[in-house]
Design a protein around this motif. Structure first.
Motif, PDB file in Angstrom:
ATOM      1  N   UNK A   6      71.009  38.508  23.430  1.00 29.90           N
ATOM      2  CA  UNK A   6      69.735  39.225  23.360  1.00 29.90           C
ATOM      3  C   UNK A   6      69.083  39.234  24.741  1.00 29.90           C
ATOM      4  N   UNK A   7      68.732  40.429  25.185  1.00 27.78           N
ATOM      5  CA  UNK A   7      68.057  40.583  26.478  1.00 27.78           C
ATOM      6  C   UNK A   7      66.690  41.224  26.243  1.00 27.78           C
ATOM      7  N   UNK A   8      65.648  40.574  26.743  1.00 27.01           N
ATOM      8  CA  UNK A   8      64.304  41.136  26.676  1.00 27.01           C
ATOM      9  C   UNK A   8      63.925  41.687  28.042  1.00 27.01           C
ATOM     10  N   UNK A   9      63.344  42.888  28.039  1.00 30.75           N
ATOM     11  CA  UNK A   9      62.905  43.501  29.295  1.00 30.75           C
ATOM     12  C   UNK A   9      61.401  43.766  29.221  1.00 30.75           C
ATOM     13  N   UNK A  10      60.686  43.249  30.187  1.00 26.79           N
ATOM     14  CA  UNK A  10      59.236  43.455  30.279  1.00 26.79           C
ATOM     15  C   UNK A  10      58.948  44.905  30.691  1.00 26.79           C
ATOM     16  N   UNK A  11      57.724  45.363  30.460  1.00 30.00           N
ATOM     17  CA  UNK A  11      57.365  46.735  30.864  1.00 30.00           C
ATOM     18  C   UNK A  11      56.647  46.783  32.216  1.00 30.00           C
ATOM     19  N   UNK A  12      55.421  46.246  32.267  1.00 34.94           N
ATOM     20  CA  UNK A  12      54.598  46.410  33.470  1.00 34.94           C
ATOM     21  C   UNK A  12      55.232  45.759  34.693  1.00 34.94           C
ATOM     22  N   UNK A  13      55.478  46.562  35.695  1.00 36.83           N
ATOM     23  CA  UNK A  13      56.077  46.159  36.970  1.00 36.83           C
ATOM     24  C   UNK A  13      57.522  45.666  36.827  1.00 36.83           C
ATOM     25  N   UNK A  14      58.155  46.065  35.731  1.00 35.02           N
ATOM     26  CA  UNK A  14      59.598  45.864  35.566  1.00 35.02           C
ATOM     27  C   UNK A  14      60.228  47.211  35.186  1.00 35.02           C
ATOM     28  N   UNK A  15      59.709  47.826  34.125  1.00 39.87           N
ATOM     29  CA  UNK A  15      60.150  49.190  33.776  1.00 39.87           C
ATOM     30  C   UNK A  15      59.211  50.240  34.369  1.00 39.87           C
ATOM     31  N   UNK A  16      57.911  49.931  34.379  1.00 35.14           N
ATOM     32  CA  UNK A  16      56.952  50.933  34.865  1.00 35.14           C
ATOM     33  C   UNK A  16      56.041  50.356  35.957  1.00 35.14           C
ATOM     34  N   UNK A  17      55.521  51.259  36.774  1.00 38.84           N
ATOM     35  CA  UNK A  17      54.771  50.877  37.968  1.00 38.84           C
ATOM     36  C   UNK A  17      53.293  50.652  37.641  1.00 38.84           C
ATOM     37  N   UNK A  18      53.005  49.503  37.045  1.00 38.21           N
ATOM     38  CA  UNK A  18      51.623  49.144  36.707  1.00 38.21           C
ATOM     39  C   UNK A  18      50.780  49.000  37.979  1.00 38.21           C
ATOM     40  N   UNK A  19      51.279  48.220  38.935  1.00 34.51           N
ATOM     41  CA  UNK A  19      50.480  47.871  40.113  1.00 34.51           C
ATOM     42  C   UNK A  19      50.132  49.097  40.945  1.00 34.51           C
ATOM     43  N   UNK A  20      51.059  50.028  41.078  1.00 32.45           N
ATOM     44  CA  UNK A  20      50.807  51.247  41.845  1.00 32.45           C
ATOM     45  C   UNK A  20      49.656  52.030  41.244  1.00 32.45           C
ATOM     46  N   UNK A  21      49.682  52.186  39.937  1.00 35.69           N
ATOM     47  CA  UNK A  21      48.641  52.932  39.251  1.00 35.69           C
ATOM     48  C   UNK A  21      47.324  52.156  39.249  1.00 35.69           C
ATOM     49  N   UNK A  22      47.415  50.852  39.094  1.00 35.87           N
ATOM     50  CA  UNK A  22      46.224  49.995  39.100  1.00 35.87           C
ATOM     51  C   UNK A  22      45.468  50.145  40.423  1.00 35.87           C
ATOM     52  N   UNK A  23      46.209  50.083  41.526  1.00 34.65           N
ATOM     53  CA  UNK A  23      45.582  50.189  42.853  1.00 34.65           C
ATOM     54  C   UNK A  23      44.941  51.562  43.050  1.00 34.65           C
ATOM     55  N   UNK A  24      45.631  52.601  42.570  1.00 33.16           N
ATOM     56  CA  UNK A  24      45.080  53.958  42.688  1.00 33.16           C
ATOM     57  C   UNK A  24      43.793  54.081  41.881  1.00 33.16           C
ATOM     58  N   UNK A  25      43.768  53.453  40.695  1.00 31.80           N
ATOM     59  CA  UNK A  25      42.574  53.505  39.852  1.00 31.80           C
ATOM     60  C   UNK A  25      41.416  52.708  40.466  1.00 31.80           C
ATOM     61  N   UNK A  26      41.715  51.587  41.103  1.00 33.54           N
ATOM     62  CA  UNK A  26      40.670  50.769  41.741  1.00 33.54           C
ATOM     63  C   UNK A  26      39.979  51.600  42.828  1.00 33.54           C
ATOM     64  N   UNK A  27      40.787  52.356  43.573  1.00 32.93           N
ATOM     65  CA  UNK A  27      40.232  53.213  44.630  1.00 32.93           C
ATOM     66  C   UNK A  27      39.357  54.310  44.038  1.00 32.93           C
ATOM     67  N   UNK A  28      39.857  54.908  42.966  1.00 30.55           N
ATOM     68  CA  UNK A  28      39.192  56.070  42.379  1.00 30.55           C
ATOM     69  C   UNK A  28      37.966  55.700  41.556  1.00 30.55           C
ATOM     70  N   UNK A  29      38.059  54.557  40.874  1.00 32.56           N
ATOM     71  CA  UNK A  29      36.946  54.128  40.019  1.00 32.56           C
ATOM     72  C   UNK A  29      36.530  52.716  40.412  1.00 32.56           C
ATOM     73  N   UNK A  30      35.931  52.561  41.611  1.00 34.46           N
ATOM     74  CA  UNK A  30      35.620  51.204  42.099  1.00 34.46           C
ATOM     75  C   UNK A  30      34.631  50.459  41.203  1.00 34.46           C
ATOM     76  N   UNK A  31      33.875  51.187  40.370  1.00 30.65           N
ATOM     77  CA  UNK A  31      32.874  50.529  39.527  1.00 30.65           C
ATOM     78  C   UNK A  31      33.504  49.951  38.258  1.00 30.65           C
ATOM     79  N   UNK A  32      34.736  50.325  37.949  1.00 36.60           N
ATOM     80  CA  UNK A  32      35.363  49.841  36.703  1.00 36.60           C
ATOM     81  C   UNK A  32      35.880  48.422  36.865  1.00 36.60           C
ATOM     82  N   UNK A  33      35.504  47.554  35.930  1.00 35.24           N
ATOM     83  CA  UNK A  33      35.972  46.162  36.001  1.00 35.24           C
ATOM     84  C   UNK A  33      37.462  46.086  35.657  1.00 35.24           C
ATOM     85  N   UNK A  34      37.863  46.891  34.660  1.00 39.43           N
ATOM     86  CA  UNK A  34      39.267  46.892  34.248  1.00 39.43           C
ATOM     87  C   UNK A  34      39.823  48.312  34.313  1.00 39.43           C
TER      88      UNK A  34
END
Ligand SMILES: [Mg+2]
Length: 150
Positions: A6-34
């Motif tokens: 049995x092999x488990x594969x994580x999603x965020x920053x393993x299958x999909x680019x969470x951090x890339x999108x997170x950083x782009x959102x921080x720039x675009x919506x600096x007032x958002x906490x999450x």
């Protein structure tokens, strides 16, 4: 009788680019906490380089079952649905049947967990081998596939 590995594969920053999108959102919506609480955040993540192909190759391994094991985002209830949609869009409908959302990954029994974190969501107590994606040993999908002789 021998069971499948049995092999488990994580999603965020393993299958999909969470951090890339997170950083782009921080720039675009600096007032958002999450920033990840935004609608469509999880649905629209880009696949990481080589991830889709690697998932397919792992899934074709003999005597092996590959599951997607992701912790839902506690800041975004839509993450439960959008992760499911992401899997179907990028990995296909069959992969939907392999999607597990769990806040504690140690509750799942298996041989391998491919994850960019070594702790926090139960990774530290996972009973199988932790393949730490993004580490020096496993910097990318090529190195993970090599480990599985693919
Ligand atoms: Mg992750």
């Amino acid at each position: 009788m021998k069971r499948n590995q049995i092999v488990f594969v994580d999603m965020d920053d393993v299958l999909c680019d969470f951090m890339g999108s997170y950083k782009a959102h921080v720039k675009r919506y600096p007032e958002m906490k999450y920033p990840q609480a935004q609608i469509d955040f999880f649905r629209n993540l880009e696949p990481l380089k080589g991830a889709v192909e690697a998932f397919r190759k792992l899934s074709e391994l003999k005597d092996t079952e590959v599951y997607i094991l992701s912790a839902p985002s506690e800041h975004n209830p839509l993450s439960y649905m959008e992760k499911r949609i992401w899997v179907e869009n990028h990995l296909g409908f069959e992969a939907v049947k392999k999607l597990i959302l769990s806040p504690n990954k140690a509750l799942l029994k298996g041989d391998y967990l491919i994850d960019d974190y070594t702790e926090g969501k139960g990774q530290e107590n996972f009973e199988g081998k932790l393949i730490n994606f993004g580490s020096d040993e496993f910097p990318d999908w090529d190195s993970v596939l090599k480990y599985f002789s693919l």
